[in-house]
Scaffold this motif. Structure first.
Motif, PDB file in Angstrom:
ATOM      1  N   GLU A  48     -22.120 -41.712   0.075  1.00  0.00           N
ATOM      2  CA  GLU A  48     -23.264 -41.508  -0.458  1.00  0.00           C
ATOM      3  C   GLU A  48     -23.540 -41.470  -2.015  1.00  0.00           C
ATOM      4  N   ILE A  49     -22.452 -41.351  -2.726  1.00  0.00           N
ATOM      5  CA  ILE A  49     -22.575 -41.574  -4.137  1.00  0.00           C
ATOM      6  C   ILE A  49     -21.149 -42.217  -4.349  1.00  0.00           C
ATOM      7  N   ASP A  50     -20.989 -42.906  -5.785  1.00  0.00           N
ATOM      8  CA  ASP A  50     -19.935 -43.859  -5.923  1.00  0.00           C
ATOM      9  C   ASP A  50     -19.185 -42.834  -7.002  1.00  0.00           C
ATOM     10  N   GLN A  51     -17.980 -43.636  -7.561  1.00  0.00           N
ATOM     11  CA  GLN A  51     -17.104 -42.792  -8.388  1.00  0.00           C
ATOM     12  C   GLN A  51     -17.874 -42.535  -9.888  1.00  0.00           C
ATOM     13  N   HIS A  52     -18.714 -43.263 -10.260  1.00  0.00           N
ATOM     14  CA  HIS A  52     -19.553 -42.916 -11.474  1.00  0.00           C
ATOM     15  C   HIS A  52     -20.165 -41.759 -11.277  1.00  0.00           C
ATOM     16  N   LYS A  53     -21.204 -41.659 -10.149  1.00  0.00           N
ATOM     17  CA  LYS A  53     -21.882 -40.548 -10.026  1.00  0.00           C
ATOM     18  C   LYS A  53     -21.295 -39.289  -9.875  1.00  0.00           C
ATOM     19  N   PHE A  54     -19.944 -39.394  -8.977  1.00  0.00           N
ATOM     20  CA  PHE A  54     -19.425 -38.255  -8.674  1.00  0.00           C
ATOM     21  C   PHE A  54     -18.666 -37.740 -10.081  1.00  0.00           C
ATOM     22  N   SER A  55     -18.187 -38.555 -11.112  1.00  0.00           N
ATOM     23  CA  SER A  55     -17.789 -38.192 -12.230  1.00  0.00           C
ATOM     24  C   SER A  55     -18.721 -37.254 -12.949  1.00  0.00           C
ATOM     25  N   GLN A  56     -20.135 -37.870 -12.869  1.00  0.00           N
ATOM     26  CA  GLN A  56     -21.254 -37.452 -13.745  1.00  0.00           C
ATOM     27  C   GLN A  56     -21.410 -35.919 -13.179  1.00  0.00           C
ATOM     28  N   GLN A  57     -21.368 -35.794 -11.602  1.00  0.00           N
ATOM     29  CA  GLN A  57     -21.446 -34.381 -11.166  1.00  0.00           C
ATOM     30  C   GLN A  57     -20.613 -33.453 -11.445  1.00  0.00           C
ATOM     31  N   ILE A  58     -19.297 -33.977 -11.564  1.00  0.00           N
ATOM     32  CA  ILE A  58     -18.294 -32.866 -11.697  1.00  0.00           C
ATOM     33  C   ILE A  58     -17.912 -32.449 -13.256  1.00  0.00           C
ATOM     34  N   SER A  59     -18.462 -33.473 -14.188  1.00  0.00           N
ATOM     35  CA  SER A  59     -18.065 -33.366 -15.508  1.00  0.00           C
ATOM     36  C   SER A  59     -18.507 -32.021 -16.235  1.00  0.00           C
ATOM     37  N   MET A  60     -19.628 -31.427 -15.783  1.00  0.00           N
ATOM     38  CA  MET A  60     -19.975 -30.298 -16.567  1.00  0.00           C
ATOM     39  C   MET A  60     -19.118 -29.133 -16.225  1.00  0.00           C
ATOM     40  N   PRO A  61     -18.686 -29.005 -14.692  1.00  0.00           N
ATOM     41  CA  PRO A  61     -18.016 -27.915 -14.468  1.00  0.00           C
ATOM     42  C   PRO A  61     -16.574 -28.016 -15.158  1.00  0.00           C
ATOM     43  N   LEU A  62     -16.096 -29.369 -15.431  1.00  0.00           N
ATOM     44  CA  LEU A  62     -14.749 -29.542 -16.049  1.00  0.00           C
ATOM     45  C   LEU A  62     -14.894 -29.647 -17.470  1.00  0.00           C
ATOM     46  N   GLY A  63     -16.066 -29.423 -18.081  1.00  0.00           N
ATOM     47  CA  GLY A  63     -16.272 -29.561 -19.364  1.00  0.00           C
ATOM     48  C   GLY A  63     -15.651 -30.805 -20.049  1.00  0.00           C
ATOM     49  N   LEU A  64     -15.754 -32.179 -19.271  1.00  0.00           N
ATOM     50  CA  LEU A  64     -15.270 -33.325 -19.807  1.00  0.00           C
ATOM     51  C   LEU A  64     -16.569 -34.317 -19.789  1.00  0.00           C
ATOM     52  N   PRO A  65     -16.694 -35.193 -20.439  1.00  0.00           N
ATOM     53  CA  PRO A  65     -17.499 -36.199 -20.461  1.00  0.00           C
ATOM     54  C   PRO A  65     -17.184 -37.136 -19.088  1.00  0.00           C
ATOM     55  N   PRO A  66     -18.102 -37.725 -18.257  1.00  0.00           N
ATOM     56  CA  PRO A  66     -18.047 -38.455 -17.130  1.00  0.00           C
ATOM     57  C   PRO A  66     -16.734 -39.289 -17.290  1.00  0.00           C
ATOM     58  N   ASP A  67     -16.846 -40.370 -18.362  1.00  0.00           N
ATOM     59  CA  ASP A  67     -15.841 -41.249 -18.551  1.00  0.00           C
ATOM     60  C   ASP A  67     -14.479 -40.666 -18.614  1.00  0.00           C
ATOM     61  N   ALA A  68     -14.333 -39.673 -19.146  1.00  0.00           N
ATOM     62  CA  ALA A  68     -12.947 -39.018 -19.128  1.00  0.00           C
ATOM     63  C   ALA A  68     -12.440 -38.476 -17.867  1.00  0.00           C
ATOM     64  N   VAL A  69     -13.353 -37.950 -17.013  1.00  0.00           N
ATOM     65  CA  VAL A  69     -13.098 -37.638 -15.820  1.00  0.00           C
ATOM     66  C   VAL A  69     -12.651 -38.834 -14.866  1.00  0.00           C
ATOM     67  N   LEU A  70     -13.413 -39.790 -14.984  1.00  0.00           N
ATOM     68  CA  LEU A  70     -13.149 -40.934 -14.365  1.00  0.00           C
ATOM     69  C   LEU A  70     -11.830 -41.634 -14.609  1.00  0.00           C
ATOM     70  N   ALA A  71     -11.515 -41.679 -16.077  1.00  0.00           N
ATOM     71  CA  ALA A  71     -10.179 -42.208 -16.609  1.00  0.00           C
ATOM     72  C   ALA A  71      -9.084 -41.375 -16.079  1.00  0.00           C
ATOM     73  N   HIS A  72      -9.407 -39.940 -15.948  1.00  0.00           N
ATOM     74  CA  HIS A  72      -8.203 -39.164 -15.628  1.00  0.00           C
ATOM     75  C   HIS A  72      -8.074 -39.426 -14.250  1.00  0.00           C
ATOM     76  N   MET A  73      -9.054 -39.438 -13.102  1.00  0.00           N
ATOM     77  CA  MET A  73      -8.858 -39.691 -11.824  1.00  0.00           C
ATOM     78  C   MET A  73      -7.914 -41.063 -11.628  1.00  0.00           C
ATOM     79  N   ILE A  74      -8.364 -42.090 -12.346  1.00  0.00           N
ATOM     80  CA  ILE A  74      -7.666 -43.151 -12.268  1.00  0.00           C
ATOM     81  C   ILE A  74      -6.287 -43.362 -12.752  1.00  0.00           C
ATOM     82  N   GLU A  75      -6.100 -42.600 -13.885  1.00  0.00           N
ATOM     83  CA  GLU A  75      -4.657 -42.576 -14.221  1.00  0.00           C
ATOM     84  C   GLU A  75      -3.680 -41.797 -13.105  1.00  0.00           C
TER      85      GLU A  75
END
Length: 196
Positions: A48-75
């Motif tokens: 229903e959402i892609d990896q970019h939307k997911f990263s955006q949605q969880i970025s605020m609770p994690l205190g990280l920008p969406p790009d950093a969230v996605l980069a971490h998951m890929i790593e």
């Protein structure tokens, strides 16, 4: 019991320890819990959402920008710990087999090519592509794509979630509840049929 003619493998906590992507602290475990409710994790797994939307949605609770969230998951996807004995058995391809997994687009785009998973099975069926979290739906889809028809009686689902195994068995298939690498190694010594 009928002969087992194909294997349907779950991925997380069956072929590998799925905590690999959430091993960065308690805040990531809170994100992981959203996969078991109606939160962003479940939406991501359903496509229903892609990896970019997911990263955006969880970025605020994690205190990280969406790009950093996605980069971490890929790593994290590049340091998966597979269950040694079970994964070796999977790689041996004893029977026609498929992966049937509740996973989002990142699984197909990063994990599958990184570990050449499609080299070891005829099909990989994911929840995000099929828009279903039901292993009965994913398993039937895999069988049809493998040209095995709609009769699931000879298909063995190997899954760490007992409810998935029970649902598959109640639908007419064979199931094995995965409870760890060493137990699987012991149980499979007498052949695949011993798992059912």
């Amino acid at each position: 019991m009928a002969k087992i003619s194909c294997l349907l493998w779950d991925f997380g906590d069956t072929l590998c320890d799925e905590r690999f992507i959430w091993s960065s602290g308690p805040e990531w475990m809170a994100v992981y819990e959203t996969f078991d409710n109606d939160g962003p994790g479940a939406q991501w797994s359903l496509g229903e959402i892609d990896q970019h939307k997911f990263s955006q949605q969880i970025s605020m609770p994690l205190g990280l920008p969406p790009d950093a969230v996605l980069a971490h998951m890929i790593e994290c996807c590049h340091r998966i710990k597979f269950f040694e004995k079970t994964f070796a058995f999977f790689q041996s391809m004893h029977l026609p087999q498929a992966i049937v997994t509740v996973n989002p687009d990142l699984f197909s785009e990063v994990i599958v090519p990184t570990y050449d998973l499609d080299k070891y099975c005829e099909e990989i069926v994911t929840s995000w592509q099929e828009h279903s979290l039901d292993k009965r739906v994913l398993g039937r889809c895999a069988m049809e794509r493998m040209g095995l028809g709609a009769d699931i009686g000879n298909a063995l689902l190997i899954d760490n979630k007992l409810t998935n195994v029970e649902d598959w068995i109640s639908a007419g298939g064979a199931g094995y509840h995965f409870e760890g690498d060493l137990k699987f190694e012991r149980d499979v010594k007498n052949g695949v049929i011993a798992l059912a």
